[in-house]
Design a protein around this motif. Structure first.
Motif, mmCIF file in Angstrom:
data_model
loop_
_atom_site.group_PDB
_atom_site.id
_atom_site.type_symbol
_atom_site.label_atom_id
_atom_site.label_comp_id
_atom_site.label_asym_id
_atom_site.label_seq_id
_atom_site.Cartn_x
_atom_site.Cartn_y
_atom_site.Cartn_z
ATOM 1 N N THR A 93 -3.840 -7.298 -17.278
ATOM 2 C CA THR A 93 -3.224 -6.121 -17.898
ATOM 3 C C THR A 93 -2.109 -5.576 -17.024
ATOM 4 O OG1 THR A 93 -5.279 -5.525 -19.019
ATOM 5 C CG2 THR A 93 -3.656 -3.773 -18.727
ATOM 6 N N ALA A 94 -2.386 -5.455 -15.725
ATOM 7 C CA ALA A 94 -1.379 -4.941 -14.797
ATOM 8 C C ALA A 94 -0.171 -5.864 -14.739
ATOM 9 C CB ALA A 94 -1.990 -4.781 -13.411
ATOM 10 N N ALA A 95 -0.411 -7.172 -14.720
ATOM 11 C CA ALA A 95 0.696 -8.129 -14.661
ATOM 12 C C ALA A 95 1.558 -8.043 -15.911
ATOM 13 C CB ALA A 95 0.146 -9.546 -14.486
ATOM 14 N N THR A 96 0.921 -7.880 -17.057
ATOM 15 C CA THR A 96 1.665 -7.760 -18.311
ATOM 16 C C THR A 96 2.583 -6.548 -18.285
ATOM 17 O OG1 THR A 96 -0.039 -8.860 -19.609
ATOM 18 C CG2 THR A 96 1.440 -7.371 -20.796
ATOM 19 N N ILE A 97 2.067 -5.420 -17.864
ATOM 20 C CA ILE A 97 2.876 -4.195 -17.824
ATOM 21 C C ILE A 97 4.016 -4.322 -16.821
ATOM 22 C CG2 ILE A 97 2.826 -1.748 -17.169
ATOM 23 C CD1 ILE A 97 -0.076 -1.684 -18.274
ATOM 24 N N THR A 98 3.722 -4.843 -15.629
ATOM 25 C CA THR A 98 4.751 -4.972 -14.603
ATOM 26 C C THR A 98 5.879 -5.892 -15.066
ATOM 27 O OG1 THR A 98 3.155 -4.576 -12.814
ATOM 28 C CG2 THR A 98 5.205 -5.658 -12.211
ATOM 29 N N SER A 99 5.520 -7.045 -15.604
ATOM 30 C CA SER A 99 6.554 -8.022 -15.994
ATOM 31 C C SER A 99 7.326 -7.586 -17.232
ATOM 32 C CB SER A 99 5.913 -9.394 -16.231
ATOM 33 O OG SER A 99 4.956 -9.332 -17.281
ATOM 34 N N LYS A 100 6.638 -7.088 -18.249
ATOM 35 C CA LYS A 100 7.318 -6.693 -19.484
ATOM 36 C C LYS A 100 8.203 -5.472 -19.283
ATOM 37 C CE LYS A 100 4.330 -8.685 -23.034
ATOM 38 N NZ LYS A 100 3.541 -8.400 -24.269
ATOM 39 N N SER A 101 7.756 -4.528 -18.441
ATOM 40 C CA SER A 101 8.576 -3.346 -18.188
ATOM 41 C C SER A 101 9.840 -3.724 -17.416
ATOM 42 C CB SER A 101 7.781 -2.292 -17.430
ATOM 43 O OG SER A 101 7.384 -2.763 -16.148
ATOM 44 N N ALA A 102 9.703 -4.684 -16.491
ATOM 45 C CA ALA A 102 10.870 -5.145 -15.742
ATOM 46 C C ALA A 102 11.873 -5.817 -16.677
ATOM 47 C CB ALA A 102 10.438 -6.102 -14.639
ATOM 48 N N GLU A 103 11.362 -6.602 -17.609
ATOM 49 C CA GLU A 103 12.241 -7.261 -18.580
ATOM 50 C C GLU A 103 12.966 -6.248 -19.458
ATOM 51 O OE1 GLU A 103 9.670 -9.831 -20.740
ATOM 52 O OE2 GLU A 103 9.300 -11.192 -19.053
ATOM 53 N N ALA A 104 12.284 -5.119 -19.702
ATOM 54 C CA ALA A 104 12.887 -4.085 -20.550
ATOM 55 C C ALA A 104 13.876 -3.220 -19.783
ATOM 56 C CB ALA A 104 11.795 -3.213 -21.149
ATOM 57 N N GLY A 105 13.957 -3.394 -18.466
ATOM 58 C CA GLY A 105 14.957 -2.678 -17.696
ATOM 59 C C GLY A 105 14.461 -1.493 -16.892
ATOM 60 N N LYS A 106 13.189 -1.111 -17.044
ATOM 61 C CA LYS A 106 12.627 -0.013 -16.248
ATOM 62 C C LYS A 106 11.239 -0.435 -15.789
ATOM 63 C CE LYS A 106 11.566 4.942 -16.181
ATOM 64 N NZ LYS A 106 10.295 4.755 -15.464
ATOM 65 N N LYS A 107 11.179 -0.938 -14.570
ATOM 66 C CA LYS A 107 9.934 -1.505 -14.084
ATOM 67 C C LYS A 107 8.877 -0.435 -13.864
ATOM 68 C CE LYS A 107 8.159 -4.780 -10.662
ATOM 69 N NZ LYS A 107 8.507 -5.660 -9.524
ATOM 70 N N VAL A 108 7.696 -0.693 -14.403
ATOM 71 C CA VAL A 108 6.520 0.149 -14.199
ATOM 72 C C VAL A 108 5.466 -0.697 -13.490
ATOM 73 C CG1 VAL A 108 4.653 1.433 -15.316
ATOM 74 C CG2 VAL A 108 6.980 1.560 -16.240
ATOM 75 N N ALA A 109 4.929 -0.190 -12.402
ATOM 76 C CA ALA A 109 3.865 -0.914 -11.705
ATOM 77 C C ALA A 109 2.603 -0.837 -12.550
ATOM 78 C CB ALA A 109 3.627 -0.313 -10.329
ATOM 79 N N GLY A 110 2.078 -1.976 -12.949
ATOM 80 C CA GLY A 110 0.873 -1.975 -13.771
ATOM 81 C C GLY A 110 -0.328 -1.395 -13.064
ATOM 82 N N TRP A 111 -0.331 -1.481 -11.731
ATOM 83 C CA TRP A 111 -1.502 -1.030 -10.962
ATOM 84 C C TRP A 111 -1.060 -0.691 -9.547
ATOM 85 C CZ3 TRP A 111 -6.543 0.234 -11.458
ATOM 86 C CH2 TRP A 111 -7.373 0.173 -10.337
ATOM 87 N N GLN A 112 -1.691 0.304 -8.961
ATOM 88 C CA GLN A 112 -1.526 0.580 -7.538
ATOM 89 C C GLN A 112 -2.880 0.923 -6.932
ATOM 90 O OE1 GLN A 112 -0.299 -0.085 -4.868
ATOM 91 N NE2 GLN A 112 1.473 1.225 -4.474
ATOM 92 N N PHE A 113 -3.181 0.274 -5.796
ATOM 93 C CA PHE A 113 -4.398 0.594 -5.067
ATOM 94 C C PHE A 113 -4.151 1.863 -4.262
ATOM 95 C CE2 PHE A 113 -4.921 -4.001 -5.670
ATOM 96 C CZ PHE A 113 -6.240 -4.069 -6.088
ATOM 97 N N LYS A 114 -4.901 2.915 -4.538
ATOM 98 C CA LYS A 114 -4.754 4.144 -3.774
ATOM 99 C C LYS A 114 -5.085 3.857 -2.316
ATOM 100 C CE LYS A 114 -4.077 8.664 -3.899
ATOM 101 N NZ LYS A 114 -2.703 9.158 -3.963
ATOM 102 N N GLY A 115 -4.164 4.196 -1.438
ATOM 103 C CA GLY A 115 -4.308 3.896 -0.020
ATOM 104 C C GLY A 115 -3.278 2.888 0.440
ATOM 105 N N MET A 116 -2.765 2.108 -0.482
ATOM 106 C CA MET A 116 -1.652 1.211 -0.169
ATOM 107 C C MET A 116 -0.334 1.938 -0.449
ATOM 108 S SD MET A 116 -2.996 -1.557 1.005
ATOM 109 C CE MET A 116 -1.580 -2.660 1.017
ATOM 110 N N ASP A 117 -0.416 3.259 -0.439
ATOM 111 C CA ASP A 117 0.744 4.081 -0.766
ATOM 112 C C ASP A 117 0.926 5.152 0.307
ATOM 113 O OD1 ASP A 117 -1.464 5.641 -1.305
ATOM 114 O OD2 ASP A 117 -1.010 5.981 -3.413
ATOM 115 N N ASP A 118 1.227 6.365 -0.116
ATOM 116 C CA ASP A 118 1.469 7.440 0.841
ATOM 117 C C ASP A 118 0.198 8.190 1.215
ATOM 118 O OD1 ASP A 118 1.095 8.497 -1.656
ATOM 119 O OD2 ASP A 118 2.826 9.836 -1.621
ATOM 120 N N HIS A 119 -0.946 7.726 0.758
ATOM 121 C CA HIS A 119 -2.227 8.373 1.066
ATOM 122 C C HIS A 119 -3.110 7.344 1.754
ATOM 123 C CE1 HIS A 119 -5.820 10.976 -0.543
ATOM 124 N NE2 HIS A 119 -5.814 10.852 0.767
ATOM 125 N N LEU A 120 -2.752 7.010 2.985
ATOM 126 C CA LEU A 120 -3.375 5.900 3.699
ATOM 127 C C LEU A 120 -4.883 6.047 3.825
ATOM 128 C CD1 LEU A 120 -3.023 3.267 5.284
ATOM 129 C CD2 LEU A 120 -2.580 4.635 7.331
#
Length: 436
Positions: free
Chosen positions: A179-206
């Protein structure tokens, strides 16, 4: 507090409490025989999104009776726990304070926390709590009163999933990744990339990598320690399964390292992420950006289970306090079913068995659950969890969370091999376990 100072404070707890107990000293409270009992209470603003609520509750308690007066010191999350530990080690701590569910082993081993039966609690009182309240047990007695529980759940943008033809949130690891891969790839193809998934902690909240990692490790069938709490057990087949799975989101460019899960979710740039359900209070601050565009689901199940990390907060009292009965009176009020039902307003999980509380309280809780469909998946996730992971996490807690913040992130983003990352965690945590 730096790690060395933190360790020194922990080492001094036992001696500090021995001295405090012999002197019958605590946070400066007055004798229970000399008029109204003064109870000192130190807390971080646990009512998410409304920092003034804790003071309002204390004021309400003080106005409700004349036998106990509570003096509140409100601390900040960034250093509040360390200030409490420093004060306790110096013999100048409060009568009552806020602590993570599961409690801290340093306090428990030092005898610094009063068991609830010394605070006026009866078996009938403690039997009303959910079975997860076992996280506050030590040597067969409860030493903390749960205010509320948190569990890791999945939050997802309903509008984004619908936009890419996804009818329902993913229920398994395989579905999550596809599901996450579908959203990431299709949104990029549409011109506005959306990350299908983010692991909390791999971001600004270590620091959040700890709850995230322990959830996925659990789902892979892993544990944090051996049953006797003597050895760290992350460098295992389960640990490798969990880390390889998490790593694949970055090597396959499904998830971007560093993108804020929460802020990205609010803006619509992240479609799904995991965290404690109380983060809902933060999501709701998005206003029109999020209103009607998101929902909660249980965590996608892994190879072995759908468990997740348990969190939340409890009240504890110092065993050396001169005001144990007054402390117990306040704790029974602040952590009562009536107040815990109020905490549901920021999506804190009610810690009591609904079949054992007053019918009026049950009606209040039932009404809140009925009014918000997100409560159903939260309670489904709650039912999947046991106290085991939290009880393991109590041992070498600080060493583990420090080691995981550095090494789980490094293993997932490819800065270190999976085997090296897990071995390093086990080595560092093992050293701490060996000193307990």
């Amino acid at each position: 507090m730096a790690p060395l100072r933190r360790r020194l404070a922990a080492l001094s707890l036992a001696s500090a409490f021995a001295l405090a107990a012999s002197a019958c000293a605590s946070g400066g409270g007055s004798s229970e025989s000399a008029g109204p009992t003064t109870v000192t209470f130190w807390s971080m603003p646990y009512w998410i999104g409304q920092d003034t609520k804790v003071k309002a509750l204390v004021d309400e308690f003080n106005a409700s009776q004349g036998k106990v007066k509570v003096e509140l010191t409100l601390l900040e999350w960034k250093d509040g726990r360390d200030k409490i530990k420093q004060a306790i080690a110096a013999g100048k701590g409060p009568d009552v304070w806020l602590m993570n569910n599961g409690l801290e082993l340093d306090y428990l081993k030092a005898g610094a926390l009063a068991p609830l039966d010394k605070l006026g609690y009866t078996a009938a009182d403690t039997e009303k709590f959910l079975p997860l309240a076992k996280v506050d047990e030590y040597d067969g007695k409860m030493h903390g009163v749960p205010l509320y529980f948190d569990v890791d759940v999945m939050l997802y943008r309903t509008d984004v999933l619908q936009q890419y033809g996804i009818a329902a949130p993913p229920k398994t690891w395989d579905e999550l990744k596809s599901t996450a891969a579908t959203i990431t790839s299709k949104s990029a193809e549409a011109g506005k990339k959306v990350a299908g998934w983010q692991f909390k902690g791999m971001d600004d909240h270590l620091n959040a990598i700890n709850s995230t990692w322990e959830s996925f490790l659990c789902q892979a069938g892993g544990t944090l320690t051996t049953p006797d709490f003597k050895a760290s057990t992350q460098n295992t087949e389960a640990g490798r399964t969990a880390m390889e799975y998490m790593k694949s989101f970055y090597t396959e460019k499904i998830s971007p390292v560093g993108t804020s899960a929460l802020n990205g979710f609010i803006s619509g740039d992240v479609a799904m992420f995991p965290f404690f359900q109380s983060v809902i209070a933060n999501v709701q601050t998005g206003g029109a950006k999020t209103e009607g565009k998101w929902a909660v689901a249980p965590m996608p199940t892994g190879p072995k289970s759908g468990c997740s990390m348990v969190g939340g907060h409890s009240l504890v009292a110092g065993s050396a306090s001169k005001n144990l009965q007054g402390a117990g009176t306040f704790m029974r009020w602040l952590a009562s079913p009536e107040r815990s039902a109020q905490y549901m307003d920021f999506h804190a999980i009610f810690p009591y068995d609904l079949g054992k509380v007053d019918p009026a309280v049950k009606a209040t809780v039932d009404g809140k659950v009925k009014a918000d469909p997100n409560w159903a998946p939260i309670f489904e996730q709650l039912a999947r969890n046991t106290p085991d992971l939290v009880l393991q996490d109590r041992h070498a807690f600080q060493a583990r969370w420090d080691a995981q913040k550095a090494n789980i992130v490094a293993g997932v983003n490819g800065q270190a091999s999976v085997d090296k990352a897990l071995k390093t965690v086990d080595d560092l945590v093992g050293q701490a376990l060996g000193k307990e």
